[in-house]
Each structure stands twice: as structure tokens, then as C-alpha cells.
Scaffold this active site. Structure first.
Site, PDB file in Angstrom:
ATOM      1  N   LYS A  72       0.823  -1.219   0.000  1.00  0.00           N
ATOM      2  CA  LYS A  72       0.000   0.000   0.000  1.00  0.00           C
ATOM      3  C   LYS A  72       0.860   1.274   0.000  1.00  0.00           C
ATOM      4  O   LYS A  72       2.074   1.227   0.273  1.00  0.00           O
ATOM      5  CB  LYS A  72      -0.937  -0.032   1.208  1.00  0.00           C
ATOM      6  CG  LYS A  72      -1.944  -1.200   1.169  1.00  0.00           C
ATOM      7  CD  LYS A  72      -2.920  -1.124   2.342  1.00  0.00           C
ATOM      8  CE  LYS A  72      -3.932  -2.259   2.285  1.00  0.00           C
ATOM      9  NZ  LYS A  72      -4.934  -2.157   3.391  1.00  0.00           N
TER      10      LYS A  72
ATOM     11  N   TYR B 282     -12.646  -1.713  -3.235  1.00  0.00           N
ATOM     12  CA  TYR B 282     -13.119  -1.786  -1.851  1.00  0.00           C
ATOM     13  C   TYR B 282     -14.635  -1.597  -1.742  1.00  0.00           C
ATOM     14  O   TYR B 282     -15.129  -1.212  -0.672  1.00  0.00           O
ATOM     15  CB  TYR B 282     -12.384  -0.757  -0.998  1.00  0.00           C
ATOM     16  CG  TYR B 282     -10.961  -1.161  -0.649  1.00  0.00           C
ATOM     17  CD1 TYR B 282     -10.708  -2.236   0.215  1.00  0.00           C
ATOM     18  CD2 TYR B 282      -9.864  -0.483  -1.175  1.00  0.00           C
ATOM     19  CE1 TYR B 282      -9.407  -2.615   0.531  1.00  0.00           C
ATOM     20  CE2 TYR B 282      -8.558  -0.857  -0.863  1.00  0.00           C
ATOM     21  CZ  TYR B 282      -8.342  -1.920   0.000  1.00  0.00           C
ATOM     22  OH  TYR B 282      -7.061  -2.295   0.324  1.00  0.00           O
TER      23      TYR B 282
ATOM     24  N   PHE C  57     -15.120   4.334   7.474  1.00  0.00           N
ATOM     25  CA  PHE C  57     -13.755   4.666   7.058  1.00  0.00           C
ATOM     26  C   PHE C  57     -13.564   4.646   5.538  1.00  0.00           C
ATOM     27  O   PHE C  57     -12.454   4.818   5.050  1.00  0.00           O
ATOM     28  CB  PHE C  57     -12.751   3.706   7.718  1.00  0.00           C
ATOM     29  CG  PHE C  57     -12.982   2.237   7.418  1.00  0.00           C
ATOM     30  CD1 PHE C  57     -12.543   1.669   6.231  1.00  0.00           C
ATOM     31  CD2 PHE C  57     -13.641   1.428   8.332  1.00  0.00           C
ATOM     32  CE1 PHE C  57     -12.753   0.320   5.959  1.00  0.00           C
ATOM     33  CE2 PHE C  57     -13.855   0.080   8.070  1.00  0.00           C
ATOM     34  CZ  PHE C  57     -13.405  -0.472   6.871  1.00  0.00           C
TER      35      PHE C  57
ATOM     36  N   THR D 142      -5.348  -6.906  10.820  1.00  0.00           N
ATOM     37  CA  THR D 142      -5.623  -5.612  10.175  1.00  0.00           C
ATOM     38  C   THR D 142      -5.018  -4.458  10.962  1.00  0.00           C
ATOM     39  O   THR D 142      -4.418  -3.549  10.382  1.00  0.00           O
ATOM     40  CB  THR D 142      -7.152  -5.417  10.053  1.00  0.00           C
ATOM     41  OG1 THR D 142      -7.722  -6.556   9.408  1.00  0.00           O
ATOM     42  CG2 THR D 142      -7.482  -4.155   9.271  1.00  0.00           C
TER      43      THR D 142
ATOM     44  N   ASN E 210      -1.989   0.285   6.782  1.00  0.00           N
ATOM     45  CA  ASN E 210      -1.449  -0.967   7.312  1.00  0.00           C
ATOM     46  C   ASN E 210      -0.597  -1.753   6.322  1.00  0.00           C
ATOM     47  O   ASN E 210      -0.526  -2.974   6.384  1.00  0.00           O
ATOM     48  CB  ASN E 210      -2.578  -1.806   7.916  1.00  0.00           C
ATOM     49  CG  ASN E 210      -3.642  -2.150   6.891  1.00  0.00           C
ATOM     50  OD1 ASN E 210      -3.517  -1.811   5.734  1.00  0.00           O
ATOM     51  ND2 ASN E 210      -4.678  -2.834   7.336  1.00  0.00           N
TER      52      ASN E 210
ATOM     53  N   HIS F  12      -2.090  -5.450   1.564  1.00  0.00           N
ATOM     54  CA  HIS F  12      -3.370  -6.144   1.398  1.00  0.00           C
ATOM     55  C   HIS F  12      -3.120  -7.616   1.140  1.00  0.00           C
ATOM     56  O   HIS F  12      -2.145  -7.979   0.486  1.00  0.00           O
ATOM     57  CB  HIS F  12      -4.115  -5.546   0.195  1.00  0.00           C
ATOM     58  CG  HIS F  12      -5.339  -6.327  -0.200  1.00  0.00           C
ATOM     59  ND1 HIS F  12      -6.552  -6.176   0.426  1.00  0.00           N
ATOM     60  CD2 HIS F  12      -5.524  -7.301  -1.139  1.00  0.00           C
ATOM     61  CE1 HIS F  12      -7.434  -7.010  -0.117  1.00  0.00           C
ATOM     62  NE2 HIS F  12      -6.835  -7.697  -1.073  1.00  0.00           N
TER      63      HIS F  12
ATOM     64  N   GLU G 288      -9.847 -10.288  -7.365  1.00  0.00           N
ATOM     65  CA  GLU G 288      -8.912  -9.165  -7.180  1.00  0.00           C
ATOM     66  C   GLU G 288      -7.732  -9.255  -8.149  1.00  0.00           C
ATOM     67  O   GLU G 288      -7.272  -8.237  -8.675  1.00  0.00           O
ATOM     68  CB  GLU G 288      -8.427  -9.144  -5.735  1.00  0.00           C
ATOM     69  CG  GLU G 288      -9.548  -8.785  -4.756  1.00  0.00           C
ATOM     70  CD  GLU G 288      -9.181  -8.954  -3.290  1.00  0.00           C
ATOM     71  OE1 GLU G 288     -10.059  -8.701  -2.440  1.00  0.00           O
ATOM     72  OE2 GLU G 288      -8.018  -9.332  -2.985  1.00  0.00           O
TER      73      GLU G 288
HETATM   74  N1  UDP Z   1      -9.568  -0.129   7.407  1.00  0.00           N
HETATM   75  C1  UDP Z   1      -9.612   1.107   8.036  1.00  0.00           C
HETATM   76  N2  UDP Z   1     -10.235   1.201   9.258  1.00  0.00           N
HETATM   77  C2  UDP Z   1     -10.805   0.131   9.879  1.00  0.00           C
HETATM   78  C3  UDP Z   1     -10.752  -1.128   9.229  1.00  0.00           C
HETATM   79  C4  UDP Z   1     -10.126  -1.215   7.998  1.00  0.00           C
HETATM   80  O1  UDP Z   1      -9.120   2.097   7.494  1.00  0.00           O
HETATM   81  O2  UDP Z   1     -11.360   0.266  10.977  1.00  0.00           O
HETATM   82  C5  UDP Z   1      -8.886  -0.243   6.102  1.00  0.00           C
HETATM   83  C6  UDP Z   1      -7.526  -0.949   6.208  1.00  0.00           C
HETATM   84  O3  UDP Z   1      -6.640  -0.362   5.258  1.00  0.00           O
HETATM   85  C7  UDP Z   1      -7.897  -2.369   5.831  1.00  0.00           C
HETATM   86  C8  UDP Z   1      -8.939  -2.125   4.744  1.00  0.00           C
HETATM   87  O4  UDP Z   1      -9.696  -1.020   5.214  1.00  0.00           O
HETATM   88  O5  UDP Z   1      -6.768  -3.113   5.381  1.00  0.00           O
HETATM   89  C9  UDP Z   1      -9.860  -3.294   4.480  1.00  0.00           C
HETATM   90  O6  UDP Z   1     -10.443  -3.700   5.717  1.00  0.00           O
HETATM   91  P1  UDP Z   1     -10.574  -5.233   6.090  1.00  0.00           P
HETATM   92  O7  UDP Z   1     -11.459  -5.324   7.285  1.00  0.00           O
HETATM   93  O8  UDP Z   1     -10.970  -6.014   4.870  1.00  0.00           O
HETATM   94  O9  UDP Z   1      -9.097  -5.631   6.560  1.00  0.00           O
HETATM   95  P2  UDP Z   1      -7.986  -6.557   5.867  1.00  0.00           P
HETATM   96  O10 UDP Z   1      -8.693  -7.658   5.134  1.00  0.00           O
HETATM   97  O11 UDP Z   1      -7.188  -5.654   4.955  1.00  0.00           O
HETATM   98  O12 UDP Z   1      -7.158  -7.069   7.018  1.00  0.00           O
HETATM   99 MG    MG Z   2     -10.225  -7.606   3.782  1.00  0.00          MG
END
Ligand code: UDP
Ligand code: MG
Length: 139
Positions: A11, A51, A59, A93, A114, A117, A128
Site C-alpha cells: 500500500k 473496496y 472509514f 488488520t 497498514n 493487502h 482481485e
Molecule cells: N480499514 C480502516 N479502518 C478500519 C478497518 C479497515 O481504514 O477500521 C482499512 C484498512 O486499510 C484495511 C482495509 O480497510 O486493510 C480493508 O479492511 P478489512 O477489514 O478487509 O481488513 P484486511 O482484510 O485488509 O485485514
Molecule cells: Mg479484507
């Protein structure tokens, strides 16, 4: 259904912080083969589509702004049990909750920024991967 592949993006935060090399090293050291890879930048439309599942979350606007603010590295990875093993390699996450040695523990800044992905299912890995490398019209 391909079950030995997953999809990843390094990212914008990790690219800005100079972590492309260390992250790719962790990925290949863990036994993943890079099947396809590109350095690119998402448009707002790309990020909103990628997304879309999170479009109702509070968010979402911040996530789209973050994911479009600079370049990313997108890649398709191959390994036995790729999806599950890659999720373990990247960690939770929220980097504050990620296990020691995981990519997010080492390189992420916050729950939003974070670093990386990883697809969460074989089905989403296929969608994806196609989104970034061949089948954009399916969206
Ligand atoms: N995200 C965020 N705030 C949150 C949760 C997620 O900004 O409270 C962002 C973060 O970049 C995350 C992405 O949204 O990686 C997708 O969320 P997901 O729950 O799918 O997490 P992931 O699968 O990436 O662990
Ligand atoms: Mg996810």
C-alpha cells in the site's frame, strides 16, 4: 477455481516509507512465488471498485483517499494454501494486534495505513487478481 494463488498490494504508506524491498523479501522468503507484479497507482474509481464491499463503512472515504495518494505494488502470488498462509504472514488488520514478525507488525503505521493487502478467500483472490491484471470489465 484456483486455490494456490492469492493477490496482494503493497500500500502507499509502505511504498512511501521505502519498504517495497523488505516486504518482497519477506514474501519470497516465506515461499511465495511472484506470478505477476506491477508498480502502479489506483484512480479514485479503481479504489472505490476494489473496496466496494466496504462502501457503507465509516472509514470508506479515508480508505479511498489513502489508497489513491501514491503508488502501490500489486502482485499475484502462488504457494500451497496461499490465501491462508499469506493472511498469517501479513498479520491482523490493526498492526497493534498483529503477531510479532508479521509484515503489518513490522511495517504498518495504523489500522488504516497498514502496509499491505491480502485476499481473504480463494474467490476474492481470483476476482482481485483479475481486477488488476486482466479482467477489469468484470467490474
Ligand atoms: N480499514 C480502516 N479502518 C478500519 C478497518 C479497515 O481504514 O477500521 C482499512 C484498512 O486499510 C484495511 C482495509 O480497510 O486493510 C480493508 O479492511 P478489512 O477489514 O478487509 O481488513 P484486511 O482484510 O485488509 O485485514
Ligand atoms: Mg479484507
Amino acid at each position: 477455481m484456483i486455490t494456490n494463488r492469492t493477490f496482494t498490494m503493497i500500500k502507499p504508506d509502505a511504498v512511501e516509507n521505502g519498504y517495497i524491498g523488505p516486504i518482497l523479501e519477506k514474501i519470497t522468503a516465506a515461499g511465495f512465488k511472484i506470478v505477476a507484479m506491477k508498480y502502479t497507482q489506483l484512480s479514485k474509481r479503481d479504489a472505490e471498485a476494489f473496496y466496494a464491499i466496504h462502501s457503507e463503512r465509516p472509514f470508506f472515504g479515508e480508505l479511498v483517499a489513502f489508497m489513491t495518494r501514491g503508488p502501490i505494488v500489486a502482485a499475484i502470488l502462488e504457494k500451497d494454501n496461499a490465501v491462508e498462509d499469506f493472511r498469517a504472514l501479513i498479520g491482523a488488520t490493526n498492526p497493534a494486534e498483529a503477531a510479532e514478525g508479521t509484515i503489518r507488525k513490522l511495517y504498518a503505521t495504523s489500522i488504516g495505513e497498514n502496509a499491505i493487502h491480502g485476499s481473504d478467500s480463494d474467490e476474492n483472490a481470483a476476482i482481485e487478481g483479475a481486477f488488476h491484471f486482466s479482467g477489469r470489465e468484470i467490474f
